[in-house]
Design a protein around this motif. Structure first.
Motif, mmCIF file in Angstrom:
data_model
loop_
_atom_site.group_PDB
_atom_site.id
_atom_site.type_symbol
_atom_site.label_atom_id
_atom_site.label_comp_id
_atom_site.label_asym_id
_atom_site.label_seq_id
_atom_site.Cartn_x
_atom_site.Cartn_y
_atom_site.Cartn_z
ATOM 1 N N ASP A 160 24.583 -14.410 10.478
ATOM 2 C CA ASP A 160 24.092 -14.555 11.800
ATOM 3 C C ASP A 160 23.324 -13.107 11.845
ATOM 4 O OD1 ASP A 160 25.025 -16.876 12.513
ATOM 5 O OD2 ASP A 160 27.471 -15.856 12.424
ATOM 6 N N LEU A 161 23.416 -12.282 11.283
ATOM 7 C CA LEU A 161 22.620 -10.717 11.175
ATOM 8 C C LEU A 161 20.967 -11.372 10.156
ATOM 9 C CD1 LEU A 161 25.160 -8.724 10.352
ATOM 10 C CD2 LEU A 161 24.094 -8.429 12.701
ATOM 11 N N VAL A 162 20.457 -10.378 10.720
ATOM 12 C CA VAL A 162 19.043 -10.509 10.428
ATOM 13 C C VAL A 162 18.773 -8.655 10.508
ATOM 14 C CG1 VAL A 162 16.435 -10.574 10.748
ATOM 15 C CG2 VAL A 162 17.407 -11.867 11.147
ATOM 16 N N TYR A 163 18.154 -8.603 8.989
ATOM 17 C CA TYR A 163 17.865 -7.091 8.613
ATOM 18 C C TYR A 163 16.923 -7.220 7.794
ATOM 19 C CZ TYR A 163 20.920 -8.228 4.718
ATOM 20 O OH TYR A 163 21.920 -8.517 3.117
ATOM 21 N N VAL A 164 16.371 -5.707 8.028
ATOM 22 C CA VAL A 164 14.964 -5.123 7.411
ATOM 23 C C VAL A 164 15.722 -3.700 6.503
ATOM 24 C CG1 VAL A 164 12.572 -4.221 7.857
ATOM 25 C CG2 VAL A 164 13.661 -6.398 9.204
ATOM 26 N N VAL A 165 15.170 -3.966 5.516
ATOM 27 C CA VAL A 165 15.384 -3.216 4.742
ATOM 28 C C VAL A 165 14.428 -1.480 4.215
ATOM 29 C CG1 VAL A 165 16.537 -1.578 2.916
ATOM 30 C CG2 VAL A 165 17.290 -3.779 3.293
ATOM 31 N N HIS A 166 13.926 -0.896 4.626
ATOM 32 C CA HIS A 166 13.203 0.048 3.842
ATOM 33 C C HIS A 166 12.967 1.753 3.450
ATOM 34 C CE1 HIS A 166 13.832 3.166 7.357
ATOM 35 N NE2 HIS A 166 13.999 2.270 7.634
ATOM 36 N N GLU A 167 11.816 2.010 2.620
ATOM 37 C CA GLU A 167 12.139 3.564 2.058
ATOM 38 C C GLU A 167 12.940 4.189 2.910
ATOM 39 O OE1 GLU A 167 8.444 4.448 -0.941
ATOM 40 O OE2 GLU A 167 7.955 3.497 1.393
ATOM 41 N N TRP A 168 13.489 5.788 2.476
ATOM 42 C CA TRP A 168 13.581 6.492 2.827
ATOM 43 C C TRP A 168 13.601 7.653 2.359
ATOM 44 C CZ3 TRP A 168 16.798 6.618 7.461
ATOM 45 C CH2 TRP A 168 17.585 8.017 7.859
ATOM 46 N N GLY B 216 7.369 2.022 10.141
ATOM 47 C CA GLY B 216 7.048 1.261 11.177
ATOM 48 C C GLY B 216 6.207 0.520 10.671
ATOM 49 N N LEU B 217 4.807 -0.400 10.292
ATOM 50 C CA LEU B 217 3.265 -1.409 10.632
ATOM 51 C C LEU B 217 4.638 -2.316 10.462
ATOM 52 C CD1 LEU B 217 0.274 -1.532 9.521
ATOM 53 C CD2 LEU B 217 1.320 -1.872 6.933
ATOM 54 N N ALA B 218 4.031 -2.569 11.508
ATOM 55 C CA ALA B 218 4.114 -4.971 12.289
ATOM 56 C C ALA B 218 5.303 -4.012 12.545
ATOM 57 C CB ALA B 218 3.919 -5.088 11.131
ATOM 58 N N VAL C 246 3.769 8.421 11.825
ATOM 59 C CA VAL C 246 3.709 9.597 11.053
ATOM 60 C C VAL C 246 4.403 10.491 9.947
ATOM 61 C CG1 VAL C 246 1.662 11.024 10.514
ATOM 62 C CG2 VAL C 246 1.508 8.803 12.210
ATOM 63 N N LEU C 247 4.003 10.642 8.571
ATOM 64 C CA LEU C 247 5.315 11.501 7.763
ATOM 65 C C LEU C 247 3.985 12.239 7.280
ATOM 66 C CD1 LEU C 247 7.545 9.027 6.978
ATOM 67 C CD2 LEU C 247 8.023 10.971 9.001
ATOM 68 N N ASP D 14 0.865 -1.124 -0.040
ATOM 69 C CA ASP D 14 0.487 -0.084 0.096
ATOM 70 C C ASP D 14 0.929 1.090 0.041
ATOM 71 O OD1 ASP D 14 -1.225 2.065 0.704
ATOM 72 O OD2 ASP D 14 -3.291 0.810 1.765
ATOM 73 N N PRO D 15 0.754 1.642 -1.185
ATOM 74 C CA PRO D 15 1.589 3.473 -0.950
ATOM 75 C C PRO D 15 1.676 4.107 0.424
ATOM 76 C CG PRO D 15 -0.395 2.999 -2.961
ATOM 77 C CD PRO D 15 -0.090 2.288 -2.340
ATOM 78 N N ARG D 16 0.443 4.014 0.605
ATOM 79 C CA ARG D 16 0.008 5.240 2.465
ATOM 80 C C ARG D 16 1.163 4.752 3.262
ATOM 81 N NH1 ARG D 16 -6.259 4.270 2.338
ATOM 82 N NH2 ARG D 16 -5.793 2.521 1.176
ATOM 83 N N PHE D 17 1.858 3.059 3.173
ATOM 84 C CA PHE D 17 3.063 2.881 3.996
ATOM 85 C C PHE D 17 3.854 3.760 3.399
ATOM 86 C CE2 PHE D 17 -0.999 0.738 5.269
ATOM 87 C CZ PHE D 17 -1.296 1.760 6.786
ATOM 88 N N VAL D 18 5.278 2.937 4.755
ATOM 89 C CA VAL D 18 6.317 3.442 3.898
ATOM 90 C C VAL D 18 7.078 1.812 4.078
ATOM 91 C CG1 VAL D 18 8.886 3.550 4.920
ATOM 92 C CG2 VAL D 18 7.304 5.130 5.566
#
Length: 563
Positions: free
Chosen positions: A140-148, A210-212, A198-199, A126-130
């Motif tokens: 041995d790492l877990v990483y989550v990449v998201h929009e900036w 940050g949804l979920a 909220v942006l 959904d484009p209303r969420f980042v």
């Protein structure tokens, strides 16, 4: 120092431990040093029903600026390091764009839940969420990449400047509530919806980050996720209207409510607050016995909140103010003061009245000649018009009394009659084959209050995914179609296509229909240029309007077919 980029991840701690914020200030590409993001959030301040699950806390991974993940994501600046995970501003070297990254050890107590939350959020799309761009377990790492989003501004600094004006507050709560309602329909919740999450973008659209994922990073769960998110939306609206946090504790740079007085309506906290928005905030803040001033039912889910917003009169943006230009004054140079004494400064000279034009015998004769010609032309035109009308009247009488060889009168053209639509079917041959089939009858139920709508797209032309979509109308039998009137919600481009009159069943191929008319607007009358006889007509949408949620979608409110 200037405010840090608001596209950063929400990193507020709710565990009660002192956050170990990164020690280095951020240096941006333009050379401006920006301050560290402050962690002001807490469950007590937010009034959330969430609670952190106990578990083993792992040490944060030893990372540094310049470190690369997956040989692609180069870490630039540590935004926050707390509770076993760290958040970074990074650069995707493959696509050459800024991204945000959450990193935690693979043996962290919440690593599995963070991966699951990130992948579920990414599937929403959904484009209303980042947007979550990647979620990986590696080395041995877990990483989550998201929009900036460098062009976005958090609600927190917006509220620091003062309350939002009613139209902006209305847009914010409307867009956030509809976005969260869509997320809950897919089984996703936020649980940390606060001013840092909220942006507002430079185009005026509101987005949620940050949804979920934010809740999973901190182990927040609740048995009533919809109620928790609805109350959080109410708190955001309350803060936007009053510049106060609706709980006793101060948070997000806002003062809390006075102690021992409970939750009071926004229009009692600050003068001039919009009454409808004040009541809406109270209906969403359902904790601690809060009720609306007119005793409407409380809103316990985002869906109920969206319905309540839809029942409100729409709040229009303020009218722009214009400054009247100064009165024009002639200067002494324009008046030509040579040889005359100039007036005192600041004194305006009266403008002399020009003399009347000279009247000569030739001028008078010419004037009378022109007048005579005009009178003659008007008389001739009136006579010709009367003659044409009389001739037309006689022609009509002749046509009405014209008989055939056997003495019967010639048939006249039948009057236009409404045609009943027997059935409707959504038609999406260039997409996934289906587009909201359960609501298709709302397009021709003789009510403009209901409508059939398409899915949302990220562009007016269906996000360049397909040339269009529409609905097939079954008229019950082959009939003469004179015109089709379509009423839309928003300015929409549409075409009318018809199947062959020899078609015995509903054609399933787009090529089986021929275009007979086109138009655009909110109420479009599609009238074929030549006679059309068919049983099946196709209302084909080609360009969609922009909705208040910031997406593009078509909404057909009513369709009328006449012979």
């Amino acid at each position: 120092m200037a405010e840090r980029s608001t596209a950063a991840v929400d990193v507020a701690d709710n565990s009660g431990d002192e956050p170990l914020t990164a020690q280095a200030d951020q240096s941006t590409a333009d050379g401006v040093v920006k301050n560290r993001e402050q962690d002001t959030d807490s469950d007590e301040a937010q009034g959330s029903g969430g609670a952190e699950r106990p578990g083993k806390k792992a040490s944060p991974p030893e990372l540094h600026s310049g470190h690369k993940l997956a040989r692609r994501y180069r870490l630039e600046e540590c935004v926050t390091r707390l509770d076993g995970f760290s958040s970074w501003r990074a650069v995707d070297e493959k696509l050459r764009r800024a991204v945000g990254v959450h990193v935690l050890p693979a043996d962290h107590a919440r690593a599995r839940s963070v991966l699951a939350a990130a992948r579920s959020s990414a599937l929403l799309g959904d484009p209303r969420f980042v947007q979550v761009l990647d979620a990986v377990e590696e080395n041995d790492l877990v990483y989550v990449v998201h929009e900036w989003l460098p062009d976005a501004t958090e609600l927190t600094p917006l509220l620091a400047a003062g309350p939002l004006e009613p139209h902006n507050a209305y847009q914010m709560v409307s867009q956030i509530a509809s976005a969260m309602a869509a997320a809950h329909r897919e089984g996703l919740s936020h649980l940390r919806l606060n001013p840092n999450a909220v942006l507002r973008t430079s185009s005026g659209q509101w987005r949620i980050r940050g949804l979920a994922v934010n809740a999973a990073l901190r182990g927040i769960t609740t048995d009533t996720p919809q109620r928790t998110d609805t109350e959080a939306i109410g708190a955001l609206l309350y803060a936007a209207l009053t510049q106060r946090w609706p709980y006793e504790n101060d948070a997000y740079g806002l003062s809390g409510l006075p102690k021992d007085i409970g939750l009071i309506a926004p229009d009692q906290v600050r003068a001039g607050v919009h009454r409808g928005l004040s009541e809406l905030a109270m209906r969403a803040l359902v904790n601690d016995g809060a009720t609306a001033s007119r005793h409407e039912a409380a809103c316990t889910t985002p869906e109920e909140l969206v319905k309540a917003i839809g029942e409100m009169p729409r709040i229009r943006p303020p009218e722009p103010s214009f400054t009247a230009p100064p009165d024009y004054q002639r200067t002494t140079y324009q008046q030509g003061t040579y040889g005359r004494p100039s007036p005192h400064p600041g004194v305006t000279q009266p403008v002399p009245t020009p003399p009347p034009p000279l009247q000569s015998r030739t001028g008078k004769a010419l004037k009378w000649a022109v007048s005579a010609l005009l009178i003659a032309a008007l008389g001739l035109g009136s006579w010709q018009l009367a003659d044409a009308l009389m001739g037309q009247s006689g022609s009509d009488d002749t046509n009405q009394t014209q008989t055939t060889d056997d003495g019967d009168k010639a048939p006249t053209k039948p009057a236009s009659q409404p045609i009943t639509i027997k059935a409707g079917q959504d038609f999406d041959p260039f997409g996934d084959g289906s587009e909201k089939p359960s609501d298709i009858d709302k397009a021709y139920d003789n009510s403009a209050a209901t409508y059939w709508q398409t899915d949302y797209y990220q562009g007016a032309e269906f996000g360049n995914l397909k040339p269009g979509l529409g609905m097939i109308l079954d008229l019950g039998k082959v009939q003469q179609v004179g015109k089709v009137t379509v009423t839309f919600v928003g300015n929409t481009s549409v075409e009318l296509l018809a199947a062959s009159d020899e078609a015995s069943s509903e054609p399933s191929s787009f090529k089986a229909y021929s275009k007979v008319a086109a138009g655009s607007g909110t109420s479009v009358t599609l009238k074929p240029t030549k006679a059309v006889k068919t049983r099946y007509v196709l209302v084909w949408l080609t360009k969609l309007p922009l909705t208040e949620e910031g997406t593009y979608r078509g909404r057909v409110a009513d369709i009328k077919v006449t012979s």
